[in-house]
Scaffold this active site. Structure first.
Site, PDB file in Angstrom:
ATOM      1  N   ASP A 108       0.997  -1.143   0.158  1.00  0.00           N
ATOM      2  CA  ASP A 108      -0.024  -0.022  -0.014  1.00  0.00           C
ATOM      3  C   ASP A 108       0.965   1.349  -0.023  1.00  0.00           C
ATOM      4  OD1 ASP A 108      -1.604   2.174   0.529  1.00  0.00           O
ATOM      5  OD2 ASP A 108      -2.737   1.329   2.357  1.00  0.00           O
ATOM      6  N   ILE A 109       1.047   1.858  -1.291  1.00  0.00           N
ATOM      7  CA  ILE A 109       1.903   3.161  -1.311  1.00  0.00           C
ATOM      8  C   ILE A 109       1.510   4.370  -0.418  1.00  0.00           C
ATOM      9  CG2 ILE A 109       2.752   2.234  -3.547  1.00  0.00           C
ATOM     10  CD1 ILE A 109       1.595   4.912  -4.659  1.00  0.00           C
ATOM     11  N   ASN A 130       2.733   2.057 -10.600  1.00  0.00           N
ATOM     12  CA  ASN A 130       1.421   2.405 -11.248  1.00  0.00           C
ATOM     13  C   ASN A 130       0.391   2.735 -10.324  1.00  0.00           C
ATOM     14  OD1 ASN A 130      -0.757   2.123 -13.411  1.00  0.00           O
ATOM     15  ND2 ASN A 130      -1.387   0.381 -11.929  1.00  0.00           N
ATOM     16  N   SER A 150       0.466  11.191 -15.820  1.00  0.00           N
ATOM     17  CA  SER A 150      -0.663  11.392 -16.322  1.00  0.00           C
ATOM     18  C   SER A 150      -0.473  12.604 -17.318  1.00  0.00           C
ATOM     19  CB  SER A 150      -2.076  11.469 -15.578  1.00  0.00           C
ATOM     20  OG  SER A 150      -3.044  11.883 -16.331  1.00  0.00           O
ATOM     21  N   ALA A 172      -7.262  17.879  -7.871  1.00  0.00           N
ATOM     22  CA  ALA A 172      -6.049  17.350  -6.955  1.00  0.00           C
ATOM     23  C   ALA A 172      -5.361  16.337  -7.773  1.00  0.00           C
ATOM     24  CB  ALA A 172      -6.731  16.668  -5.600  1.00  0.00           C
ATOM     25  N   TYR A 173      -6.141  15.486  -8.560  1.00  0.00           N
ATOM     26  CA  TYR A 173      -5.320  14.449  -9.343  1.00  0.00           C
ATOM     27  C   TYR A 173      -4.331  15.181 -10.268  1.00  0.00           C
ATOM     28  CZ  TYR A 173      -4.617  10.743 -12.336  1.00  0.00           C
ATOM     29  OH  TYR A 173      -4.057   9.652 -13.251  1.00  0.00           O
ATOM     30  N   VAL A 184      -2.764  17.983 -10.125  1.00  0.00           N
ATOM     31  CA  VAL A 184      -1.453  18.602  -9.606  1.00  0.00           C
ATOM     32  C   VAL A 184      -0.498  17.487  -9.017  1.00  0.00           C
ATOM     33  CG1 VAL A 184      -0.564  19.887  -7.747  1.00  0.00           C
ATOM     34  CG2 VAL A 184      -2.782  20.761  -8.944  1.00  0.00           C
ATOM     35  N   VAL A 217      -7.703   5.587 -20.682  1.00  0.00           N
ATOM     36  CA  VAL A 217      -8.059   4.102 -20.800  1.00  0.00           C
ATOM     37  C   VAL A 217      -9.103   3.747 -19.927  1.00  0.00           C
ATOM     38  CG1 VAL A 217      -6.762   1.970 -19.999  1.00  0.00           C
ATOM     39  CG2 VAL A 217      -5.596   3.756 -20.701  1.00  0.00           C
ATOM     40  N   THR A 238     -11.000   2.273 -17.638  1.00  0.00           N
ATOM     41  CA  THR A 238     -10.777   1.619 -16.403  1.00  0.00           C
ATOM     42  C   THR A 238     -11.783   1.768 -15.187  1.00  0.00           C
ATOM     43  OG1 THR A 238      -9.360   3.128 -15.521  1.00  0.00           O
ATOM     44  CG2 THR A 238      -8.260   1.439 -16.721  1.00  0.00           C
TER      45      THR A 238
END
Length: 291
Positions: free
Chosen positions: A85-86, A113, A159, A211-212, A214, A247, A249
């Site tokens: 769990d990173i 990833n 991304s 947020a994603y 940045v 993609v 997902t």
């Protein structure tokens, strides 16, 4: 001859692009320049149950069976699950310690990833997103990079959302400068964003309310900064960031133009194939692009 000639680790690999990356590593390894015998891939995920299920799905995957690439079918690749769990420092440390113990000779490829995309925007979303996508990926990169042997590869799946066209000129310049400078300069930008978001003034500060996006700009920046530092060590380790593309997902709620297998092509190319010794790049659709 060791049981495994090559060792790889893929984070966030129980579904979506991560799972497709593991599949495509297995499929492409036999014809890659790195093939010098058996390959062991550690498929990692937060959930032991989902990770084990992912390994099962690959061992019965019709395409892998037909290609006879897995060891059980007489091929070169073995896939094993390992918990990671990173977003948790202890989990990253346990994983890197496990690898150090199991593979004292080192790893060959790491593909980071793992990441999250949350709905909405507030200071909590910012904090949680950065904790995984920026700080978690950074910590995994810093812990796993020293385990790579000479001429190894480290790939961070970033991304296009992190492209710099959404920022004020001031912030854009700060990102470009940080990427050439060092990791603390990149982290300072993330702290600046967090504070601005907490104050409800991220737009005035030159950031988008995203947020994603940045977090991924930060990931690309620190990947570039680490690549510069790593290149000075002269070990031939190549460190690159990439965008898999849009993609289909869970993360894109089933939107997206590419299949996970198509999204996996650039990260797998950066890990396995001849990229002309390039490091510190940002790649999409198998090409280096402007960040």
């Amino acid at each position: 001859m060791p049981a495994q000639s090559r060792v790889a680790a893929v984070t966030g690999a129980n579904k979506g692009i991560g799972l497709a990356i593991v599949r495509n590593l297995a499929l492409q390894y036999p014809k890659s320049p790195f093939n010098n015998g058996p390959l062991l891939i550690y498929l990692t995920a937060r959930s032991a149950e989902k990770g084990a299920e992912a390994v099962r799905s690959l061992t019965s995957d019709p395409q892998l069976k037909e290609a006879k690439v897995l060891a059980q079918d007489g091929g070169l690749t073995t896939i094993k699950f390992q918990e990671l769990d990173i977003s948790q420092t202890t989990s990253i440390q346990q994983f890197s310690e496990f690898l150090r113990t199991e593979h004292p000779q080192g790893l060959d490829f790491v593909i980071n990833n793992a990441g999250i995309a949350m709905q909405g925007f507030d200071s909590n979303v910012v904090k949680t997103t950065l904790q995984t996508n920026y700080y978690g990926t950074l910590e995994a990169t810093q812990d796993l990079l020293p385990l790579l042997r000479d001429n190894g590869r480290l790939v961070n799946v970033s991304s296009m959302a992190g492209k710099l066209n959404k920022y004020s000129d001031d912030i854009r310049s700060a990102f470009l400068q940080a990427a050439k400078t060092d990791v603390p300069a990149c982290t300072a930008l993330m702290e600046r964003f967090s504070q601005a978001a907490a104050d409800g003034k991220e737009k005035e500060a030159g950031f988008p309310s995203a947020a994603y996006a940045v977090s991924k700009a930060g990931e690309t920046a620190f990947t570039k900064a680490i690549a510069v530092k790593e290149a000075r060590r002269g070990r031939g380790v190549l460190v690159n960031a990439c965008c898999p593309g849009y993609v289909k997902t869970d993360m894109t709620k089933g939107g997206g133009a590419k299949t996970p297998d198509q999204g996996a092509q650039t990260p797998v190319m950066l890990a396995l194939h001849d990229i002309g010794g390039k490091t510190g790049g940002f790649w999409q659709s198998e090409k280096e692009i402007d960040w």
